[in-house]
Design an enzyme around this catalytic site. Structure first.
Site, PDB file in Angstrom:
ATOM      1  N   HIS A 197      23.736   8.977  20.275  1.00 58.34           N
ATOM      2  CA  HIS A 197      24.498   9.899  19.714  1.00 58.34           C
ATOM      3  C   HIS A 197      23.599  10.622  18.566  1.00 58.34           C
ATOM      4  CE1 HIS A 197      28.377   8.003  21.293  1.00 58.34           C
ATOM      5  NE2 HIS A 197      28.215   9.147  21.833  1.00 58.34           N
ATOM      6  N   SER A 200      25.405   2.320  23.949  1.00 57.94           N
ATOM      7  CA  SER A 200      26.706   2.643  24.455  1.00 57.94           C
ATOM      8  C   SER A 200      27.662   2.190  23.441  1.00 57.94           C
ATOM      9  CB  SER A 200      26.845   2.166  25.620  1.00 57.94           C
ATOM     10  OG  SER A 200      28.403   2.285  26.220  1.00 57.94           O
ATOM     11  N   GLN A 230      26.640  12.486  34.962  1.00 57.77           N
ATOM     12  CA  GLN A 230      27.377  13.281  34.073  1.00 57.77           C
ATOM     13  C   GLN A 230      26.518  14.638  33.874  1.00 57.77           C
ATOM     14  OE1 GLN A 230      30.061  12.513  30.865  1.00 57.77           O
ATOM     15  NE2 GLN A 230      28.380  13.059  29.437  1.00 57.77           N
ATOM     16  N   GLN A 288      20.509  11.344  28.898  1.00 62.27           N
ATOM     17  CA  GLN A 288      20.117  10.797  30.202  1.00 62.27           C
ATOM     18  C   GLN A 288      20.770   9.767  30.555  1.00 62.27           C
ATOM     19  OE1 GLN A 288      16.161  12.017  29.609  1.00 62.27           O
ATOM     20  NE2 GLN A 288      15.989  13.662  30.861  1.00 62.27           N
ATOM     21  N   LYS A 289      21.084   8.788  29.538  1.00 61.03           N
ATOM     22  CA  LYS A 289      21.989   7.602  30.071  1.00 61.03           C
ATOM     23  C   LYS A 289      23.088   7.817  30.961  1.00 61.03           C
ATOM     24  CE  LYS A 289      24.507   3.619  28.819  1.00 61.03           C
ATOM     25  NZ  LYS A 289      25.758   4.264  28.672  1.00 61.03           N
ATOM     26  N   ASP A 290      23.773   9.026  30.814  1.00 59.61           N
ATOM     27  CA  ASP A 290      24.843   9.233  31.556  1.00 59.61           C
ATOM     28  C   ASP A 290      24.244  10.404  32.541  1.00 59.61           C
ATOM     29  OD1 ASP A 290      26.915   7.972  30.473  1.00 59.61           O
ATOM     30  OD2 ASP A 290      26.725   9.232  28.830  1.00 59.61           O
ATOM     31  N   ARG A 313      30.661   1.405  24.402  1.00 57.90           N
ATOM     32  CA  ARG A 313      31.279   0.336  25.014  1.00 57.90           C
ATOM     33  C   ARG A 313      30.685  -1.085  24.646  1.00 57.90           C
ATOM     34  NH1 ARG A 313      32.862   4.115  29.387  1.00 57.90           N
ATOM     35  NH2 ARG A 313      35.105   4.226  29.202  1.00 57.90           N
ATOM     36  N   MET A 362      32.632  11.100  22.317  1.00 50.97           N
ATOM     37  CA  MET A 362      33.878  10.388  22.322  1.00 50.97           C
ATOM     38  C   MET A 362      33.998   9.654  20.926  1.00 50.97           C
ATOM     39  SD  MET A 362      35.221  10.184  26.069  1.00 50.97           S
ATOM     40  CE  MET A 362      34.556   8.621  26.703  1.00 50.97           C
ATOM     41  N   GLN A 393      39.299  11.989  31.753  1.00 56.20           N
ATOM     42  CA  GLN A 393      38.191  11.346  32.611  1.00 56.20           C
ATOM     43  C   GLN A 393      38.550   9.794  32.441  1.00 56.20           C
ATOM     44  OE1 GLN A 393      35.559  12.876  29.263  1.00 56.20           O
ATOM     45  NE2 GLN A 393      34.535  10.762  29.700  1.00 56.20           N
TER      46      GLN A 393
HETATM   47  O1  PAF Z   1      29.651  11.448  27.508  1.00 56.52           O
HETATM   48  C1  PAF Z   1      30.825  11.485  27.033  1.00 56.52           C
HETATM   49  O2  PAF Z   1      31.187  11.008  25.795  1.00 56.52           O
HETATM   50  C2  PAF Z   1      31.839  12.238  27.596  1.00 56.52           C
HETATM   51  O3  PAF Z   1      31.903  12.031  28.732  1.00 56.52           O
HETATM   52  C3  PAF Z   1      31.769  13.852  27.016  1.00 56.52           C
HETATM   53  C4  PAF Z   1      30.724  14.284  27.691  1.00 56.52           C
HETATM   54  C5  PAF Z   1      32.032  13.750  25.481  1.00 56.52           C
HETATM   55  C6  PAF Z   1      33.136  14.440  27.627  1.00 56.52           C
HETATM   56  O4  PAF Z   1      34.455  13.968  27.127  1.00 56.52           O
END
Ligand code: PAF
Length: 441
Positions: free
Chosen positions: A56, A206, A174, A169-171, A208, A49, A80
């Site tokens: 990333h 993150s 997900q 793996q932080k998320d 955020r 995102m 989301q």
């Molecule tokens: O982890 C994220 O940044 C988002 O949830 C993703 C996987 C890009 C989906 O919008």
């Protein structure tokens, strides 16, 4: 690097770029015909995102190392976010992100807006994860979140058709939900989970984190510190959920700026709540610091990691693996023996080595066992002990041809991962596991 904002541009580019021996995206109709006869380029995809940070970057670097084409998406997915969440204030740093992608050697950056993806406020077909994974961790406070994630990732997978999907793996929730989606819907993509990247302080990167004031950053560090304390307790032998969870809670009670939303221990694959860790547990936490919601987690493993080196027969991978395993006190998983066992089976069955679909079917209906003993492991396929037979000159002469078949490799790698998730059990009691069981323990 090519930048696309529309489906049309992206699709048109990938149509030719996914075939090797490019002129990338510039082939004539005759050339396109020829390109389709050539092997496909391997595509790695990193969905984001934006507001790219070192977490990333680690995903993109890994994708760059492992694939011929790397596609990154930047899309702040409205599906989301619930009303009142930070959709409209989510950090956007597109120019800087483009530069990061360029520097990391990304081939394609896809930055559609919602309209380009057909997201316009009208009801949409959605991909709905199964109910149990939506009753734990973040899903309790963000019920819309994961269906929004699965829907958008499914859309991207359809558009890009990557071979590999890179996720952090932080998320952890997900990751588990997307792994489940790929498995349940038989999507032809391999998910590559990548470790959480942290600041020196321990704070997990993150997007955020950008919302935090310098004072809040100092407080945020206590999330990872609380998890570290629980991890230390685990290393000292604690296996019950209660004391592990209580350690985290007690640490955070001393830091009231962090409003704890949950701390839970679940299985990292199924997300089932755990009372006790038998093999692996995911200890996960969410807390609010002012308006900013932060998450973090740690995987607690009661076994040593497994190293399995994959590669062509005769490259020396068994020798290297055995030596590394001995040196580090790890489990030695003889992947070469698995390929040999499959080769033995194919030769026995009389199927032509060139009939890949028949071999794929045979392998997927078979069970392989590696039984740990004090000497070399015993290898069985469909219940037959082939420990000696797989060393025959005939098997040796054919194993490379079988191991080169994509379907065989995919199924064996899946099995090796399954052993990886259950390897402690395998080692401890010397039991064997059926080869292609989809059941997660
Ligand atoms: O982890 C994220 O940044 C988002 O949830 C993703 C996987 C890009 C989906 O919008």
């Amino acid at each position: 690097m090519r930048l696309f904002k529309t489906l049309a541009g992206l699709r048109c580019y990938l149509e030719t770029a996914r075939w090797r021996s490019l002129p990338v995206g510039l082939a004539s109709p005759e050339e396109k015909g020829k390109l389709r006869q050539s092997p496909k380029a391997v595509i790695g995809f990193v969905p984001t995102m934006g507001a790219l940070h070192p977490g990333h970057c680690s995903l993109i670097r890994r994708a760059r190392q492992e694939n011929e084409l790397v596609v990154v998406s930047i899309f702040v997915n409205p599906l989301q976010f619930a009303p009142g969440e930070d959709l409209h204030s989510y950090p956007q740093t597109l120019e800087a992100d483009q530069e990061v992608c360029r520097q990391l050697g990304v081939d394609v950056l896809f930055t559609p807006d919602a309209a380009a993806l057909g997201i316009n406020g009208e009801p949409l077909t959605q991909v709905m994860p199964p109910a149990p994974v939506l009753q734990v961790l973040c899903a309790n406070s963000r019920p819309h979140h994961f269906p929004g994630v699965t829907t958008i990732v499914f859309k991207f997978l359809n558009l890009i058709q990557p071979d590999r999907l890179y996720l952090g793996q932080k998320d952890a929730q997900q990751l588990a939900i997307l792994q489940r989606m790929v498995q349940d819907l038989n999507l032809p993509v391999e998910i590559v989970p990548c470790p959480t990247v942290r600041e020196v302080s321990g704070l997990a990167y993150s997007s955020r984190n950008q919302y935090l004031t310098p004072e809040q950053r100092l407080e945020a560090v206590h999330l990872s510190q609380a998890l570290q304390q629980a991890e230390q307790l685990f290393r000292r032998g604690e296996r019950w959920a209660n004391p592990l969870v209580t350690t985290v809670r007690e640490h955070l009670l001393q830091h009231p700026a962090l409003a704890l939303e949950y701390v839970e221990l679940v299985h990292p694959v199924t997300l089932t709540p755990l009372e006790e860790i038998v093999e692996t547990g995911l200890l996960a936490i969410a807390a609010k610091l002012g308006q900013t919601r932060l998450i973090d987690n740690v995987i607690l493993r009661s076994r040593s990691p497994i190293i399995a080196i994959d590669g062509p027969a005769g490259a020396g991978k068994s020798t290297v693996t055995r030596l590394v395993a001995e040196k580090l006190g790890l489990i030695y998983l003889d992947t070469g023996a698995m390929y040999r066992a499959v080769t033995w089976l194919v030769l026995q069955s009389g199927i032509s080595l060139a009939d890949e679909p028949a071999i794929a079917e045979l392998v997927s209906q078979s069970s392989i066992e590696l039984i740990s003993t004090h000497a070399a492991p015993v290898v069985k396929i469909n219940g037959v002990d082939v420990t000696q037979a797989i060393r025959s000159p005939l098997v040796t002469s054919q194993v490379s041809a079988i191991a080169a078949q994509k379907a065989v490799r995919q199924q064996l790698v899946q099995y090796q991962r399954h052993l990886g998730a259950n390897g402690g059990l395998w080692r401890r009691v010397g039991i064997s596991l059926p080869m292609f069981s989809r059941k997660q323990s």
